[in-house]
Design a protein around this motif. Structure first.
Motif, PDB file in Angstrom:
ATOM      1  N   LEU A   1     -42.598  34.616  13.603  1.00  0.00           N
ATOM      2  CA  LEU A   1     -41.267  33.837  13.146  1.00  0.00           C
ATOM      3  C   LEU A   1     -40.622  34.654  14.262  1.00  0.00           C
ATOM      4  CD1 LEU A   1     -42.434  31.872   9.398  1.00  0.00           C
ATOM      5  CD2 LEU A   1     -42.182  30.447  12.050  1.00  0.00           C
ATOM      6  N   GLN A   2     -40.771  35.872  13.524  1.00  0.00           N
ATOM      7  CA  GLN A   2     -39.589  36.710  13.899  1.00  0.00           C
ATOM      8  C   GLN A   2     -39.394  36.994  15.494  1.00  0.00           C
ATOM      9  OE1 GLN A   2     -37.821  38.157  11.382  1.00  0.00           O
ATOM     10  NE2 GLN A   2     -36.197  38.527  13.113  1.00  0.00           N
ATOM     11  N   ASP A   3     -40.323  36.766  15.846  1.00  0.00           N
ATOM     12  CA  ASP A   3     -40.195  36.913  17.611  1.00  0.00           C
ATOM     13  C   ASP A   3     -39.211  36.004  18.672  1.00  0.00           C
ATOM     14  OD1 ASP A   3     -41.918  38.872  17.365  1.00  0.00           O
ATOM     15  OD2 ASP A   3     -43.558  38.546  17.726  1.00  0.00           O
TER      16      ASP A   3
ATOM     17  N   ALA B   1     -35.489  34.508  11.016  1.00  0.00           N
ATOM     18  CA  ALA B   1     -36.976  34.224  11.665  1.00  0.00           C
ATOM     19  C   ALA B   1     -37.063  32.737   9.779  1.00  0.00           C
ATOM     20  CB  ALA B   1     -37.970  34.768  10.756  1.00  0.00           C
ATOM     21  N   SER B   2     -36.695  33.120   9.700  1.00  0.00           N
ATOM     22  CA  SER B   2     -36.636  31.655   8.057  1.00  0.00           C
ATOM     23  C   SER B   2     -35.593  30.608   8.952  1.00  0.00           C
ATOM     24  CB  SER B   2     -35.491  32.321   7.303  1.00  0.00           C
ATOM     25  OG  SER B   2     -34.079  32.449   7.640  1.00  0.00           O
ATOM     26  N   THR B   3     -34.634  30.494   9.706  1.00  0.00           N
ATOM     27  CA  THR B   3     -33.937  29.037  11.141  1.00  0.00           C
ATOM     28  C   THR B   3     -35.449  28.625  10.353  1.00  0.00           C
ATOM     29  OG1 THR B   3     -32.513  30.174  10.501  1.00  0.00           O
ATOM     30  CG2 THR B   3     -32.896  28.367  12.280  1.00  0.00           C
ATOM     31  N   ILE B   4     -36.079  29.661  11.911  1.00  0.00           N
ATOM     32  CA  ILE B   4     -37.343  28.674  13.087  1.00  0.00           C
ATOM     33  C   ILE B   4     -38.252  28.032  12.014  1.00  0.00           C
ATOM     34  CG2 ILE B   4     -39.300  29.694  14.432  1.00  0.00           C
ATOM     35  CD1 ILE B   4     -36.666  29.355  15.321  1.00  0.00           C
ATOM     36  N   SER B   5     -38.404  28.639  11.231  1.00  0.00           N
ATOM     37  CA  SER B   5     -39.915  27.886   9.533  1.00  0.00           C
ATOM     38  C   SER B   5     -39.145  26.952   8.900  1.00  0.00           C
ATOM     39  CB  SER B   5     -39.805  29.524   8.354  1.00  0.00           C
ATOM     40  OG  SER B   5     -40.400  29.000   7.897  1.00  0.00           O
ATOM     41  N   ARG B   6     -38.094  26.951   8.933  1.00  0.00           N
ATOM     42  CA  ARG B   6     -37.818  25.447   8.213  1.00  0.00           C
ATOM     43  C   ARG B   6     -37.691  24.329   9.645  1.00  0.00           C
ATOM     44  NH1 ARG B   6     -34.588  24.743   4.356  1.00  0.00           N
ATOM     45  NH2 ARG B   6     -32.655  23.541   5.766  1.00  0.00           N
TER      46      ARG B   6
END
Length: 304
Positions: free
Chosen positions: A50-52, A61-66
Motif C-alpha cells: 500500500l505504501q508503494d 497508504a491509508s488512502t489507498i487502503s480505503r
C-alpha cells in the motif's frame, strides 16, 4: 492529476506544483467494493505494498487502503492513476476504467464476465460473517463433496473454453476453507427435498453427499433447513440466491444464472430477499427434522 483522500479531492497541477483541495461527495456500493477488490488483487500480483502505491501517487497508504476496502467510490482518474503505478495496461485497465465510469450507486451490478464475477463473489464470500444460501435444485458449493461437485460441473459445463472440470472442482473445494477458519462465518443453508433426492453422480455419490450435509450440522456455525416435497409452492420457486452479511459493510445479495451474476446492495432489494428467507424458513423442517430427512434419503440411496 486528480486524487482523493478521505472526503477531499486533491488536484495536483504538474506545471505549477500547486495542490488544490475540493470537497467531494462520495457514495459506496457493490461497484465500489468490486473495484477495490480488483485493485487489491492487481497490487498484490505486482508485489507492491500500500505504501508503494501511495508513494507513487503522493498520498498516504491509508488512502489507498480505503479505496481497496471499498470505503469510498474511486473516480476514473484515481483508478487510472493507481493502475499506472501498478503497471496495468490493456483490456484489464480498460475494463476497470469502464467499471469506474459506470458505477451509479444504484446498488445493482451486473457481472457478465465469468472470471470477474467469480473473483468478485469470492472476495465477498471470504469477507462475510454470515452467509445465507437458498438452492432450489442443487447442494450449495460450500457444502459439496468433491465427487458431487465433479458431477454437477460435468453436467452444467457446456463451453469447452471454460476451465477444466478438475480446476473448477479444486477452486470450489478451496472455497470451503473459510469454514475451517478460527472464526468461520455463520452458514445458513435452505434446501429443497427435491435437491436431496436428485441422485447427481449416482446413488452412492449422492448418499455420501447427504451424509456430509448431515455431518456439517454438527458444527455450531452451520444450520441446514430442508423444505419438504409436501410444500408444493413456496417463495423460492424463482430460483437460488445468496445473502452475504458483513461486520462493517452493507449486506449484498448475489443472484446468478448461466451467463450473468447480479450483486445487489440496495436496502429495499436486500429486504425483499430477507423476507423470502423468512417465508422459506416458515415452511421448512426444523433442524432435527431436516437431518433426519437427509439421513433417511441417504439410507434409501444406499439400497436400504
Amino acid at each position: 492529476m486528480t486524487f482523493r483522500s478521505s472526503d477531499m479531492v486533491f488536484c495536483f497541477d504538474a506545471c505549477t506544483h500547486r495542490k488544490e483541495i475540493i470537497v467531494a461527495t462520495t457514495k459506496s456500493g457493490v461497484t465500489t467494493r468490486g473495484i477495490g477488490f480488483e485493485l487489491e488483487r492487481l497490487r498484490t500480483k505486482a508485489k507492491l505494498t500500500l505504501q508503494d502505491v501511495g508513494d507513487g501517487l503522493g498520498v498516504s497508504a491509508s488512502t489507498i487502503s480505503r479505496l481497496e476496502n471499498g470505503k469510498r467510490e474511486p473516480t476514473p482518474e484515481e483508478v487510472s492513476a493507481i493502475l499506472a503505478v501498478i503497471g496495468v495496461i490493456g483490456p484489464e485497465r480498460n475494463r476497470l476504467l469502464d467499471q469506474a465510469r459506470g458505477g451509479d450507486g444504484s446498488g445493482l451490478v451486473e457481472a457478465s464476465n465469468p472470471t470477474v464475477q467469480s473473483r468478485t463473489y469470492l472476495n465477498f464470500e471470504t469477507r462475510a460473517t454470515v452467509i445465507t444460501d437458498f438452492e432450489l435444485m442443487l447442494i450449495p458449493g460450500l457444502a459439496q463433496t468433491p465427487e458431487y461437485a465433479y458431477a454437477v460441473i460435468s453436467a452444467i459445463q457446456v463451453d469447452e473454453e471454460e476451465p477444466s472440470i478438475e480446476v473448477r472442482v479444486g477452486r470450489r473445494m478451496a472455497r470451503q476453507a473459510i469454514l475451517a477458519r478460527r472464526r468461520p462465518p455463520e452458514l445458513n443453508l435452505i434446501l429443497t427435498e427435491a435437491a436431496l433426492r436428485l441422485p447427481i453422480g449416482g446413488p452412492k455419490v449422492m448418499a455420501r453427499q447427504l451424509r456430509h450435509l448431515a455431518d456439517l450440522t454438527d458444527r455450531s456455525n452451520v444450520t441446514i433447513r430442508v423444505i419438504p416435497s409436501s410444500v408444493v409452492g413456496h417463495a423460492g420457486l424463482l430460483g437460488q440466491f445468496v445473502i452475504l452479511d458483513f461486520a462493517n459493510d452493507k449486506p449484498v445479495v448475489f443472484v446468478e444464472d448461466r451467463t450473468t451474476g447480479l450483486f445487489l446492495d440496495d436496502p429495499a432489494r436486500v429486504a425483499l430477499y430477507r423476507l423470502t428467507v423468512e417465508k422459506l424458513t416458515d415452511v421448512a423442517l426444523d433442524e432435527d427434522g431436516s437431518v433426519r430427512l437427509m439421513t433417511s434419503i441417504a439410507h434409501d440411496l444406499d439400497g436400504g
